[in-house]
Write an enzyme that holds these catalytic residues in place. Structure first.
Site, mmCIF file in Angstrom:
data_model
loop_
_atom_site.group_PDB
_atom_site.id
_atom_site.type_symbol
_atom_site.label_atom_id
_atom_site.label_comp_id
_atom_site.label_asym_id
_atom_site.label_seq_id
_atom_site.Cartn_x
_atom_site.Cartn_y
_atom_site.Cartn_z
ATOM 1 N N CYS A 107 -9.734 -4.847 67.382
ATOM 2 C CA CYS A 107 -8.507 -5.250 68.076
ATOM 3 C C CYS A 107 -8.496 -4.824 69.550
ATOM 4 O O CYS A 107 -8.175 -5.659 70.412
ATOM 5 C CB CYS A 107 -7.273 -4.718 67.371
ATOM 6 S SG CYS A 107 -7.542 -4.156 65.704
ATOM 7 N N ARG A 117 -16.989 2.527 59.752
ATOM 8 C CA ARG A 117 -15.883 3.386 59.296
ATOM 9 C C ARG A 117 -16.439 4.497 58.434
ATOM 10 O O ARG A 117 -17.390 4.287 57.668
ATOM 11 C CB ARG A 117 -14.881 2.576 58.461
ATOM 12 C CG ARG A 117 -14.104 1.604 59.298
ATOM 13 C CD ARG A 117 -13.004 0.915 58.512
ATOM 14 N NE ARG A 117 -12.448 -0.124 59.360
ATOM 15 C CZ ARG A 117 -11.538 -1.006 58.970
ATOM 16 N NH1 ARG A 117 -11.063 -0.959 57.737
ATOM 17 N NH2 ARG A 117 -11.085 -1.912 59.807
ATOM 18 N N GLN A 128 -16.635 -7.858 60.037
ATOM 19 C CA GLN A 128 -15.375 -8.545 59.748
ATOM 20 C C GLN A 128 -15.417 -9.995 60.199
ATOM 21 O O GLN A 128 -16.009 -10.321 61.228
ATOM 22 C CB GLN A 128 -14.222 -7.868 60.494
ATOM 23 C CG GLN A 128 -13.759 -6.580 59.887
ATOM 24 C CD GLN A 128 -12.368 -6.196 60.400
ATOM 25 O OE1 GLN A 128 -11.484 -7.033 60.568
ATOM 26 N NE2 GLN A 128 -12.177 -4.918 60.651
ATOM 27 N N ASP A 131 -13.123 -11.567 61.735
ATOM 28 C CA ASP A 131 -11.878 -11.095 62.351
ATOM 29 C C ASP A 131 -11.305 -12.101 63.349
ATOM 30 O O ASP A 131 -12.039 -12.912 63.917
ATOM 31 C CB ASP A 131 -12.190 -9.781 63.093
ATOM 32 C CG ASP A 131 -10.951 -8.941 63.298
ATOM 33 O OD1 ASP A 131 -9.875 -9.333 62.807
ATOM 34 O OD2 ASP A 131 -11.062 -7.881 63.957
ATOM 35 N N HIS A 142 -7.710 -12.179 66.238
ATOM 36 C CA HIS A 142 -6.400 -11.717 66.684
ATOM 37 C C HIS A 142 -5.689 -12.890 67.326
ATOM 38 O O HIS A 142 -6.241 -13.552 68.211
ATOM 39 C CB HIS A 142 -6.557 -10.522 67.636
ATOM 40 C CG HIS A 142 -7.121 -9.337 66.920
ATOM 41 N ND1 HIS A 142 -8.460 -9.066 66.880
ATOM 42 C CD2 HIS A 142 -6.515 -8.400 66.148
ATOM 43 C CE1 HIS A 142 -8.665 -7.999 66.124
ATOM 44 N NE2 HIS A 142 -7.504 -7.571 65.665
ATOM 45 N N LYS A 180 2.597 -6.682 56.544
ATOM 46 C CA LYS A 180 1.337 -7.415 56.372
ATOM 47 C C LYS A 180 1.256 -8.067 55.006
ATOM 48 O O LYS A 180 1.964 -7.687 54.081
ATOM 49 C CB LYS A 180 0.147 -6.485 56.575
ATOM 50 C CG LYS A 180 0.083 -5.350 55.574
ATOM 51 C CD LYS A 180 -1.185 -4.540 55.747
ATOM 52 C CE LYS A 180 -1.188 -3.363 54.777
ATOM 53 N NZ LYS A 180 -2.418 -2.639 54.692
ATOM 54 N N HIS A 227 -3.175 -9.796 63.291
ATOM 55 C CA HIS A 227 -4.572 -9.475 62.968
ATOM 56 C C HIS A 227 -4.854 -10.196 61.657
ATOM 57 O O HIS A 227 -4.060 -10.074 60.725
ATOM 58 C CB HIS A 227 -4.770 -7.996 62.651
ATOM 59 C CG HIS A 227 -4.262 -7.032 63.654
ATOM 60 N ND1 HIS A 227 -5.102 -6.186 64.323
ATOM 61 C CD2 HIS A 227 -3.010 -6.722 64.060
ATOM 62 C CE1 HIS A 227 -4.376 -5.396 65.116
ATOM 63 N NE2 HIS A 227 -3.112 -5.706 64.968
HETATM 64 C C1 TSB Z 1 -7.948 -7.874 60.376
HETATM 65 N N1 TSB Z 1 -7.692 -4.873 62.669
HETATM 66 C C2 TSB Z 1 -7.634 -5.574 61.424
HETATM 67 C C3 TSB Z 1 -8.306 -6.934 61.567
HETATM 68 O O1 TSB Z 1 -7.894 -7.566 62.742
HETATM 69 C C4 TSB Z 1 -8.350 -4.733 60.372
HETATM 70 O O2 TSB Z 1 -9.338 -4.091 60.665
HETATM 71 N N2 TSB Z 1 -7.832 -4.767 59.161
HETATM 72 S S1 TSB Z 1 -8.407 -3.963 57.892
HETATM 73 O O3 TSB Z 1 -8.555 -2.578 58.200
HETATM 74 O O4 TSB Z 1 -7.564 -4.278 56.779
HETATM 75 O O5 TSB Z 1 -9.846 -4.512 57.598
HETATM 76 C C5 TSB Z 1 -10.043 -5.888 57.401
HETATM 77 C C6 TSB Z 1 -10.728 -6.155 56.084
HETATM 78 O O6 TSB Z 1 -11.978 -5.489 56.028
HETATM 79 C C7 TSB Z 1 -9.990 -5.658 54.849
HETATM 80 O O7 TSB Z 1 -9.006 -6.569 54.456
HETATM 81 C C8 TSB Z 1 -11.107 -5.558 53.834
HETATM 82 O O8 TSB Z 1 -11.295 -6.799 53.181
HETATM 83 C C9 TSB Z 1 -12.345 -5.276 54.680
HETATM 84 N N3 TSB Z 1 -12.805 -3.871 54.573
HETATM 85 C C10 TSB Z 1 -12.112 -2.773 54.928
HETATM 86 N N4 TSB Z 1 -12.846 -1.666 54.722
HETATM 87 C C11 TSB Z 1 -14.042 -2.082 54.226
HETATM 88 C C12 TSB Z 1 -15.237 -1.412 53.815
HETATM 89 N N5 TSB Z 1 -15.349 -0.092 53.893
HETATM 90 N N6 TSB Z 1 -16.266 -2.140 53.349
HETATM 91 C C13 TSB Z 1 -16.178 -3.489 53.290
HETATM 92 N N7 TSB Z 1 -15.088 -4.171 53.670
HETATM 93 C C14 TSB Z 1 -14.025 -3.483 54.129
HETATM 94 ZN ZN ZN Z 2 -7.220 -6.095 64.280
#
Ligand code: TSB
Ligand code: ZN
Length: 588
Positions: free
Chosen positions: A277, A306, A324, A326, A328, A412, A458
């Site tokens: 983001c 992460r 992702q 992803d 925005h 959300k 997001h």
């Molecule tokens: C959607 N900033 C927002 C983005 O813009 C975001 O990061 N959202 S999130 O934290 O929910 O992450 C997005 C998606 O990543 C989650 O819905 C999930 O499907 C996936 N995700 C989250 N953590 C993991 C992980 N450790 N391993 C694999 N996929 C993951």
């Molecule tokens: Zn985001």
């Protein structure tokens, strides 16, 4: 699977079985000390400190035998209530139980313990009357678990099991576990060479092998095309940012425990990004915007890092390095509803294309009484929450509301799915955000020439390519629809000596049409090669004999089907072309 925790009778049975397990372990490993042994959704576990000893999977049978012996002996399970002082005295040699007792408050809870024969455990209960009632149980697995789930503490051993009151229920449960294991994407991923892990790369850092990479590329192309049609603009941004970037966004203060630690390069302090983001906020900010430009949709297939606990890391489903799908979306407050609706429709569209039916929409809202957790602007929250609800009702999608689950910055919508093994996970997500645009001082000029702050949505439709692929592997049990399959067609000449050249021609024809094809002209029996094509789960197997060669035709067999169909090469190509172009689920 039955949720044991929600069934009071099974709950008691499983909890009693955890005590039986502890008693058996104590008989076999006298030095064992016990932490906690709760009931979980599908059974129970007990966390045990075995000192120097290690329990392996193959030891479970012997422990189970001991449990059976104790159960047969049929001792009564007797409850005793104690004062805190008595409890401390009774468990004086057991640091784990002392830790629990010390934190108990006599005024608020009765301290009790349960004894069966030579074994006593601190426990709230209730339990069955005698151990004789524990007949149909099974120990399932053993794993490591840090004491109090803290990686700085000692690693205990966790033994899992399950108990039922009827033999056929246990049998059914074990069968389900077997089926789940077959479907587990980690197993299929290995068998079909989709991805691998290596400790030199690190835990939670999967390597996508060529077969997996094909699937991923198809997913990327698929969603990219959809997003193009919906007016998204894709960008590429680096997978690091400075600490200051994440201070500006607020992640440094609120998300740091999920991030990899900072690294210094010259005078700059970098972090591997956990989210994209902030980068996209800066892309938006790169130029001035008028309300007429909005919505602006910035998308990226973006790699994030992460920190996930080592025990939580799982195949492609929960990784530490993820990509992702992803985007925005920058909108005016008036556009929230419409844009949110488009995202929900895209989710529905994608799930329909993949034939995904078993999922739940969860609308996460704020807890109005929790003023600390949520960004303070009641009017804005109410408006936003009502808008999302309105859209979902209008679309007629089923959803449930989760109060207190919203993010700090806005409500959300998540899509929850159940993997073959383990708890539910989120795939798609769409999150409203009022805060980040403020933190980055974003603006647009409204119709009256005034500077206004946009709202951000997001959204990630696949979530991550990693998690979505894990899910699709399990949904399809590794039999991918033709458009996704790493190998789409296998060509087998019955006798390579006679039909080898013809087979080679068929392979080339398919290759020219961009079909992923493999020739199996090994000097092996036909039955053997057909069986192998079947277990490798290739959608189409072409079998070529003299007749096909003479008539310039091919005979094919669809995965999992016995019958063979003979058609011309051209007709086969056309059939495949349509099947792939429409992303048909015919072989599902
Ligand atoms: C959607 N900033 C927002 C983005 O813009 C975001 O990061 N959202 S999130 O934290 O929910 O992450 C997005 C998606 O990543 C989650 O819905 C999930 O499907 C996936 N995700 C989250 N953590 C993991 C992980 N450790 N391993 C694999 N996929 C993951
Ligand atoms: Zn985001």
């Amino acid at each position: 699977m039955i949720n044991i925790k929600e069934n009071e009778k099974l709950n008691i049975l499983n909890h009693s079985c955890a005590h039986l397990l502890a008693q058996a372990v104590k008989h076999l490993y006298p030095k064992a000390m016990f932490w906690v042994g709760p009931v979980i959704e599908d059974g129970f576990y007990y966390d045990i400190d075995l000192g120097e000893d290690v329990i392996k999977e193959e030891d479970l049978e012997k422990i189970e035998k001991e449990m059976k012996k104790i159960a047969k002996d049929g001792k009564r399970i007797v409850r005793e209530e104690l004062s805190k002082e008595e409890a401390l005295e009774k468990f004086t040699n057991d640091p784990y139980k002392l830790d629990l007792i010390e934190r108990m408050n006599e005024e608020e809870q009765v301290i009790s313990c349960y004894t069966q024969g030579d074994f006593t455990d601190l426990c709230r209960g209730p339990h069955v009357d005698t151990v004789k009632e524990l007949k149909y149980f099974k120990l399932l697995k053993v794993s490591g678990a840090y004491w109090k789930a803290d990686a700085n503490n000692k690693m205990l051993q966790r033994i899992y099991g399950v108990c039922y009151d009827k033999e056929d229920e246990l049998h059914h449960h074990l069968q389900e576990i077997e089926e789940a294991k077959e479907r587990d994407h980690r197993r299929i991923g290995k068998d079909q060479e989709l991805f691998m892990n290596h400790k030199l790369v690190g835990s939670g850092m999967p390597l996508w092998l060529p077969n997996g990479a094909i699937i991923r590329k198809q997913l990327e192309n698929y969603i990219y095309e959809k997003e193009q049609k919906l007016g998204y603009n894709h960008v590429y941004t680096p997978c690091v940012g400075t600490v200051d970037l994440y201070k500006t966004s607020g992640h440094w203060d609120h998300y740091q425990e999920n991030m990899f630690p900072m690294m210094k390069v010259d005078e700059e302090e970098f972090v591997l990004r956990p989210m994209n983001c902030p980068h996209h906020m800066l892309v938006y900010k790169n130029k001035m915007h008028s309300y007429r430009d909005l919505p602006i949709r910035i998308g990226e297939f973006a790699t994030d890092f992460r920190y996930e606990a080592s025990g939580a890391v799982k195949g492609l489903e929960r990784v530490r390095c993820m990509c992702q799908n992803d985007a925005h979306l920058f909108v005016t407050p008036d556009q929230i509803g419409e844009e949110f609706e488009k995202v929900v429709n895209l989710i529905l569209d994608v799930y329909h294309d993949f034939g995904i039916k078993d999922y739940k929409f969860r609308l996460s809202l704020r807890d109005k009484n929790d003023k600390e957790k949520y960004f303070d602007d009641d009017e804005m929250w109410d408006k936003a929450e009502n808008k999302l609800r309105e859209v979902l009702n209008h679309l007629g999608v089923e959803y449930f509301e989760a109060v207190g689950e919203a993010a700090f910055y806005g409500p959300k919508l998540d899509v929850e799915v159940r993997p073959a093994v383990g708890p539910e996970v989120t795939l798609s997500t769409c999150q409203l955000d009022f805060l980040l645009p403020r933190n980055f001082e974003l603006s647009y000029i409204d119709a009256h020439g005034e500077k206004k702050i946009p709202v951000v949505l997001h959204r990630a439709i696949f979530g991550t390519f990693d998690r979505f692929t894990a899910f699709i592997i399990e949904e399809t049990k590794g039999v991918f629809p033709t458009w996704l399959a790493p190998v789409q067609v296998k060509v087998i000449p019955i006798n390579p000596e006679y039909q080898g050249d013809y087979a080679q021609g068929v392979v080339e024809l398919l290759q020219q049409a961009n079909i992923r094809v493999e020739l199996d002209d090994r000097n092996e029996k036909l039955g053997y090669r057909l069986r192998e094509a079947q277990t490798s789960k290739v959608p189409y197997t072409i079998i070529l004999g003299d007749q096909e060669k003479e008539n310039n035709t091919i005979s094919y067999r669809l995965h999992g089907k016995k019958e063979t169909t003979t058609i011309t090469k051209e007709d086969f190509l056309e059939k495949l072309r349509i099947e792939i172009a429409t992303k048909a689920l015919t072989n599902q």
